[in-house]
Motif scaffolding. Structure first.
Motif, short mmCIF file in Angstrom:
data_model
loop_
_atom_site.label_atom_id
_atom_site.label_comp_id
_atom_site.label_asym_id
_atom_site.label_seq_id
_atom_site.Cartn_x
_atom_site.Cartn_y
_atom_site.Cartn_z
N UNK A 132 -4.14 -0.69 8.06
CA UNK A 132 -4.99 0.06 9.00
C UNK A 132 -4.19 0.55 10.19
N UNK A 133 -3.30 -0.30 10.70
CA UNK A 133 -2.47 0.10 11.83
C UNK A 133 -1.53 1.24 11.47
N UNK A 134 -0.97 1.17 10.25
CA UNK A 134 -0.09 2.26 9.80
C UNK A 134 -0.85 3.56 9.64
N UNK A 135 -2.05 3.47 9.08
CA UNK A 135 -2.84 4.70 8.91
C UNK A 135 -3.14 5.34 10.27
N UNK A 136 -3.54 4.52 11.20
CA UNK A 136 -3.87 5.03 12.53
C UNK A 136 -2.62 5.59 13.22
N UNK A 137 -1.53 4.82 13.16
CA UNK A 137 -0.31 5.22 13.86
C UNK A 137 0.30 6.48 13.29
N UNK A 142 0.85 -1.19 0.00
CA UNK A 142 0.00 0.00 0.00
C UNK A 142 0.88 1.24 0.00
N UNK A 143 0.39 2.29 -0.62
CA UNK A 143 1.04 3.60 -0.56
C UNK A 143 0.11 4.55 0.16
N UNK A 144 0.59 5.09 1.27
CA UNK A 144 -0.21 5.96 2.14
C UNK A 144 0.38 7.37 2.11
N UNK A 145 -0.49 8.36 2.10
CA UNK A 145 -0.03 9.74 2.10
C UNK A 145 -0.72 10.51 3.22
N UNK A 153 9.11 2.29 3.25
CA UNK A 153 9.95 3.41 2.86
C UNK A 153 9.15 4.68 3.12
N UNK A 154 9.72 5.58 3.93
CA UNK A 154 9.01 6.78 4.38
C UNK A 154 9.72 8.01 3.81
N UNK A 155 9.00 8.78 3.02
CA UNK A 155 9.53 10.02 2.45
C UNK A 155 8.75 11.19 3.01
N UNK A 156 9.45 12.15 3.59
CA UNK A 156 8.82 13.34 4.17
C UNK A 156 9.28 14.57 3.42
N UNK A 205 5.44 3.94 1.69
CA UNK A 205 5.31 2.79 0.79
C UNK A 205 5.47 1.54 1.66
N UNK A 206 4.35 0.90 1.93
CA UNK A 206 4.27 -0.13 2.95
C UNK A 206 4.23 -1.53 2.35
N UNK A 207 5.00 -2.41 2.95
CA UNK A 207 4.94 -3.84 2.63
C UNK A 207 4.59 -4.59 3.91
N UNK A 208 3.39 -5.17 3.96
CA UNK A 208 2.95 -5.95 5.12
C UNK A 208 3.47 -7.38 4.97
#
Length: 295
Positions: free
Chosen positions: A134-139, A11-14, A105-108, A124-127
């Motif tokens: 869901x945990x990453x989004x919340x955290x 997943x890619x989260x922003x 991979x976290x880009x800020x 850019x998340x690899x579970x």
């Protein structure tokens, strides 16, 4: 089915935050280990213990997230690229009981204009053990909310001193010299106890030009020789904490860039400090340090 085909694996989260703090302040809140320790917990039920913290390219941060009755969650962050006040890139590996749960991979990306700044974080998340999205989004959402709150009550002072880092560090971390220059113009220090080691303390009174006494207690949580110190500021001996502070020492073309940062415990304390001229008074303190080491 291959790993690449597995649903929920990638997943890619922003995340975006608008912050009521200058860009340089937000950057310090994001990168300074002492500041990161203030906002890193996702919820009040979670405590975070930092085992390592080295915010440099090639450095890493290792922490344990602790929740009562649950196994510790280990997070390792490795810094891959850092462009001050513009961008950072790091990897993040999360594990529990020795089993890797996820890698990311976290880009800020940072931008700002005057008293406001903006942060955009892409994950850019690899579970690897169940769906971690869901945990990453919340955290991340909670952590970045904490970051914005901390940045808005953070004060950062910088000064480039034309002296070698070892000399500047020596003037700061010497129990005889520190009380002689610490404090704004016209202030003096009266020391009760001083032990400038990790786990040590400095109990002292600052005495103003008019004789007003301001009790202080510094508790030193981290001391990395010639690199940085982190400490808590208390109102008098064992009094309430009013800020988490740090000082960083960076070599800069034969000189030393000193960065002094403080995350105040509340927004009200930050506004009070700002109102009575803490920035100007802090710069006077750093100027006294400069005169001490340059003659």
């Amino acid at each position: 089915m291959t790993l690449q085909d597995a649903p929920g694996r990638f997943a890619t989260l922003t995340f975006t935050r608008e912050v009521a703090a200058p860009l340089a302040t937000l950057w310090q809140a994001w990168t300074a280990p002492a500041a990161r320790a203030v906002w890193a917990f996702p919820t009040p039920a979670v405590t975070v213990e930092f085992l390592e913290a080295d915010t440099r390219v090639g450095g890493r941060e290792v922490s344990l997230c602790k929740v009562a009755g649950a196994p510790d969650i280990r997070c390792e962050c490795g810094w891959l690229a850092i462009t001050p006040a513009a961008r950072s890139v790091n990897y993040e590996v999360v594990s529990t009981s020795g089993e890797t749960q996820s890698a990311a991979l976290v880009t800020a990306d940072f931008s700002g204009d005057g008293a406001r700044s903006r942060l955009v974080v892409t994950v850019q998340l690899s579970s690897l053990a169940g769906d971690m999205e869901a945990g990453y989004r919340q955290g991340f959402d909670a952590g970045l909310g904490n970051l914005a709150d901390a940045a808005e009550r953070t004060m950062v002072l910088e000064r480039v001193i034309k002296a070698p880092r070892a000399v500047v560090w020596g003037a700061w971390m010497n129990p005889e010299s520190l009380p002689q220059w610490w404090g704004p113009d016209g202030f003096s220090c009266r020391t009760t106890r001083i032990d400038l080691r990790q786990g040590g303390e400095w109990v002292f009174d600052m005495i103003g030009p008019d004789g007003t006494v301001f009790p202080n207690h510094h508790l030193y949580r981290e001391v990395r020789p010639q690199e940085r110190i982190a400490y808590s500021l208390l109102w008098g001996e064992n009094g309430p904490k009013h800020a988490d502070a740090w000082a960083a020492f960076d070599e800069e073309d034969g000189a030393t860039k000193v960065t002094l940062g403080m995350v105040f415990s509340t927004a009200a304390e930050f506004q009070t400090a700002k109102g009575f001229g803490a920035v100007e008074l802090g710069q006077q303190t750093l100027a006294k340090l400069e005169r001490r080491v340059t003659g």
